[in-house]
Write an enzyme that holds these catalytic residues in place. Structure first.
Site, PDB file in Angstrom:
ATOM      1  CD  GLU A 254      -2.381   1.142   2.853  1.00 37.08           C
ATOM      2  OE1 GLU A 254      -2.292   0.132   3.597  1.00 37.08           O
ATOM      3  OE2 GLU A 254      -2.845   2.226   3.223  1.00 37.08           O
ATOM      4  CD  GLU A 273      11.722  -6.893  -0.337  1.00 37.36           C
ATOM      5  OE1 GLU A 273      10.568  -7.387  -0.427  1.00 37.36           O
ATOM      6  OE2 GLU A 273      12.428  -6.988   0.667  1.00 37.36           O
ATOM      7  CB  CYS A 307       8.993  -9.221   2.816  1.00 37.55           C
ATOM      8  SG  CYS A 307      10.718  -9.551   2.527  1.00 37.55           S
TER       9      CYS A 307
HETATM   10  P1  NAI Z   1       4.612   0.652   6.226  1.00 35.35           P
HETATM   11  O1  NAI Z   1       4.746   0.233   4.819  1.00 35.35           O
HETATM   12  O2  NAI Z   1       3.634   1.709   6.570  1.00 35.35           O
HETATM   13  O3  NAI Z   1       6.045   1.129   6.796  1.00 35.35           O
HETATM   14  C1  NAI Z   1       7.267   0.990   6.158  1.00 35.35           C
HETATM   15  C2  NAI Z   1       8.002   2.313   6.092  1.00 35.35           C
HETATM   16  O4  NAI Z   1       7.263   3.214   5.285  1.00 35.35           O
HETATM   17  C3  NAI Z   1       8.199   3.011   7.430  1.00 35.35           C
HETATM   18  O5  NAI Z   1       9.467   3.632   7.453  1.00 35.35           O
HETATM   19  C4  NAI Z   1       7.125   4.076   7.409  1.00 35.35           C
HETATM   20  O6  NAI Z   1       7.457   5.183   8.199  1.00 35.35           O
HETATM   21  C5  NAI Z   1       7.103   4.452   5.950  1.00 35.35           C
HETATM   22  N1  NAI Z   1       5.870   5.081   5.484  1.00 35.35           N
HETATM   23  C6  NAI Z   1       4.598   4.872   5.918  1.00 35.35           C
HETATM   24  N2  NAI Z   1       3.739   5.639   5.257  1.00 35.35           N
HETATM   25  C7  NAI Z   1       4.451   6.375   4.384  1.00 35.35           C
HETATM   26  C8  NAI Z   1       4.123   7.353   3.388  1.00 35.35           C
HETATM   27  N3  NAI Z   1       2.872   7.744   3.189  1.00 35.35           N
HETATM   28  N4  NAI Z   1       5.119   7.870   2.644  1.00 35.35           N
HETATM   29  C9  NAI Z   1       6.385   7.480   2.829  1.00 35.35           C
HETATM   30  N5  NAI Z   1       6.755   6.575   3.751  1.00 35.35           N
HETATM   31  C10 NAI Z   1       5.805   6.018   4.514  1.00 35.35           C
HETATM   32  O7  NAI Z   1       4.294  -0.633   7.080  1.00 35.35           O
HETATM   33  P2  NAI Z   1       3.547  -0.700   8.508  1.00 35.35           P
HETATM   34  O8  NAI Z   1       2.356   0.199   8.514  1.00 35.35           O
HETATM   35  O9  NAI Z   1       4.524  -0.473   9.549  1.00 35.35           O
HETATM   36  O10 NAI Z   1       3.044  -2.206   8.522  1.00 35.35           O
HETATM   37  C11 NAI Z   1       1.802  -2.560   7.959  1.00 35.35           C
HETATM   38  C12 NAI Z   1       1.914  -3.812   7.139  1.00 35.35           C
HETATM   39  O11 NAI Z   1       2.800  -3.613   6.059  1.00 35.35           O
HETATM   40  C13 NAI Z   1       2.475  -5.015   7.862  1.00 35.35           C
HETATM   41  O12 NAI Z   1       1.515  -5.678   8.604  1.00 35.35           O
HETATM   42  C14 NAI Z   1       2.968  -5.839   6.712  1.00 35.35           C
HETATM   43  O13 NAI Z   1       1.907  -6.557   6.133  1.00 35.35           O
HETATM   44  C15 NAI Z   1       3.448  -4.820   5.724  1.00 35.35           C
HETATM   45  N6  NAI Z   1       4.915  -4.653   5.827  1.00 35.35           N
HETATM   46  C16 NAI Z   1       5.677  -5.334   4.941  1.00 35.35           C
HETATM   47  C17 NAI Z   1       7.046  -5.281   5.034  1.00 35.35           C
HETATM   48  C18 NAI Z   1       7.890  -6.011   4.081  1.00 35.35           C
HETATM   49  O14 NAI Z   1       9.085  -6.123   4.281  1.00 35.35           O
HETATM   50  N7  NAI Z   1       7.358  -6.535   3.019  1.00 35.35           N
HETATM   51  C19 NAI Z   1       7.726  -4.523   6.087  1.00 35.35           C
HETATM   52  C20 NAI Z   1       6.822  -3.802   6.960  1.00 35.35           C
HETATM   53  C21 NAI Z   1       5.474  -3.910   6.826  1.00 35.35           C
END
Ligand code: NAI
Ligand code: MG
Length: 500
Positions: A254, A273, A307
């Site tokens: 998202e 990623e 992931c």
């Molecule tokens: P997230 O995708 O919101 O967070 C990841 C990074 O993105 C963090 O540094 C956050 O501060 C940043 N971020 C958030 N919103 C942003 C925006 N609008 N613009 C720029 N940067 C932004 O993930 P979140 O909310 O912590 O976790 C939610 C779900 O996301 C998890 O349950 C999981 O399903 C998925 N996720 C997947 C990961 C992966 O490695 N594939 C890692 C973390 C979360």
């Protein structure tokens, strides 16, 4: 849970926690211009362990300016590849020398068992820095023999150059905070770029400690900048900043899409990623006991916050019950507890928000008709703990089969033949990884090309290597990190055509 016997923190960690946390912008340690801060919590207790700056657009702007100045500056711009190699090797040495402290910081901030923090996160970070250091001197273009149309009666000589893409903005998640920081910083530096890193707000401490080590390693000021803050503030400001040339993101699909769109407005290069819903496919010739252990490890490692976690288990119907029984037995035996307790095999989830999200999914699974064979939607009174959970009896369109949960929740389903499993494996929006478990080579080789995933493991799951490209098909992302392909993500190619 009994009162755990916890490993005492080293003096270095105690000292680091006590010192005020500041962001590294250029050569300076700074608070946010607004003076605002955020809190970092220990997921095992819910207690605040540190506060750190909450950057906004103005802070991000300063960091991008510092990165730009370093990129255009003499010291970095004129550095030879072998100088960059030496800097990266020195950083690897600094990380290695502070391994215990970094592992403890990771356990306190993220919750993961200390043994994993040390042997996986920190060790992998050291190895990756050394691996990438070697690339500095091996980035090359090609020479070509052109076939210019015959009406141009001249001779030509052509070659390509690889040039650093410029200033990189990196936004990273909380599941492997130090390691993913290094996955972004190392290739940026190897290719001659400079970087602004925004760690996740849940786990910003390791990146701040790493920033200290970057300076200790003698890497010129401004080459690595770390801004801490919320995603929709600091992260969004970084992704949309006109002063960055490339954005690299690891996190949810998202947010990845939002970042991709913001970047595209400036034609900023993007690599993403993202999430996954990776299938673990077991044929009827597997050794039931080791297959069950493999399936459990594929989903429960790092509390399922991976992931590439093997979150969908498909077992051939002839051995489904036996394998499942084995997985359930492993799940029920695993010790859930604080990361500082050496007996813990599974730590807490990273945050109260993630705990809510994961338990919400478990409840949803039951509502949609699934049976819980292990675990439950219950959580502990203190800390963000949840038991390894195994669900069966869900159809292909069930929420738990379609959506990334990012917790220790496995959904198991039987299958009959190879066509059925190829279709089921691909029937989600994701395409990050898959594993196939069988020693029937022809069956394995027939299935591999039919799986839409960036990585396919055979008789193992989740095994990454620094030299192996890693990334996703479909909604799991764009681009391949690691290995030779990471060089493409951080460089531009310039074609040079010369008339002789
Ligand atoms: P997230 O995708 O919101 O967070 C990841 C990074 O993105 C963090 O540094 C956050 O501060 C940043 N971020 C958030 N919103 C942003 C925006 N609008 N613009 C720029 N940067 C932004 O993930 P979140 O909310 O912590 O976790 C939610 C779900 O996301 C998890 O349950 C999981 O399903 C998925 N996720 C997947 C990961 C992966 O490695 N594939 C890692 C973390 C979360
Ligand atoms: Mg978020």
């Amino acid at each position: 849970m009994n009162a755990p016997a916890e490993t005492p923190l080293s003096e270095a960690t105690v000292r680091f926690l006590a010192q005020p946390k500041k962001m590294l912008i250029g050569a300076e340690w700074r608070d946010a211009l607004s003076g605002r801060t955020l809190e970092s919590r220990n997921p095992a207790t819910g207690d605040v362990i540190a506060t750190f700056p909450a950057a906004a657009a103005a802070d991000v702007d300063l960091a991008v300016q510092a990165a730009r100045a370093a990129f255009s500056g003499k010291e970095w711009g004129k550095a030879r590849p072998i100088d960059r190699e030496r800097w990266l090797l020195r950083l690897a040495d600094r990380v290695e020398a502070n391994a215990q402290e970094l592992a403890e910081i990771e356990t306190l901030d993220n919750g993961k068992p200390l043994m994993f923090a040390r042997r996986v996160d920190v060790q992998q970070a050291v190895d990756f820095l050394r691996y990438v250091a070697g690339w500095c001197t091996k980035i090359e273009g090609s020479t070509l023999t052109p076939s210019v149309p015959a009406l141009r009666k001249n001779e030509y000589f052509a070659y390509t150059l690889r040039e650093p893409v410029g200033v990189v903005g990196a936004i990273i998640p909380w599941n492997f905070p130090l390691l993913i920081a290094v996955w972004k910083i190392a290739p940026a530096l190897a290719t001659g770029c400079t970087i602004v890193l925004k760690p996740a707000e849940e786990t910003s401490l390791a990146a701040l400690r790493l920033a200290e080590l970057v300076l200790e390693a003698g890497i010129p000021a401004g080459v690595v900048n770390v801004v801490t803050g919320l995603g929709h503030e600091a992260g969004a400001a970084l992704a949309a900043h006109r002063g960055i040339d490339k954005v690299t993101f690891t996190g949810s699909t998202e947010v990845g899409k939002r970042i991709g769109k913001a970047a595209m407005d400036n034609m900023t290069r993007v690599s993403l990623e993202l999430g996954g819903k990776s299938p673990v496919i077991m044929f009827d010739d597997v050794d039931v006991k080791s297959a069950a252990a493999g399936a459990a490890n594929a989903i429960f490692f790092n509390s399922g916050q991976v992931c590439a976690a093997g979150s969908r288990l498909y077992v051939h119907k002839r051995v489904f019950d036996q394998v499942l029984e084995g997985v359930v037995a492993v799940a029920n035996k695993m010790r859930v507890g604080p990361g500082l307790d050496p007996g813990s095999q599974i730590g807490p989830l990273v945050s109260a928000k993630q705990l809510q999200r994961v338990t919400g999914y478990i409840r949803k699974g039951v509502e949609e008709g699934g049976s819980l064979l292990a675990g439950s939607a219950e959580s502990a009174d203190k800390g963000y703990f949840i038991k390894p959970t195994v669900v069966t009896g869900l159809g292909e369109q069930a929420t738990l089969i379609q959506e990334e949960i990012f917790g220790p929740v496995l959904v198991a389903t039987p299958f009959d033949d190879i066509d059925e499993i190829a279709a089921a494996a691909n029937a989600t929006p994701y395409g990050l990884a898959a594993s196939i478990w069988s020693n029937d080579l022809s069956r394995v080789h027939r299935l591999i090309p039919r799986i839409q995933a960036g990585t396919v493991w055979v008789n193992c799951h989740g095994v990454l290597d620094n030299a192996m490209p890693f990334g996703g098909y479909k909604q799991s992302g764009i681009g391949r990190e690691m290995g030779r392909s990471m060089i493409d993500l951080f460089t531009e190619t310039k074609s040079v055509m010369m008339q002789l």
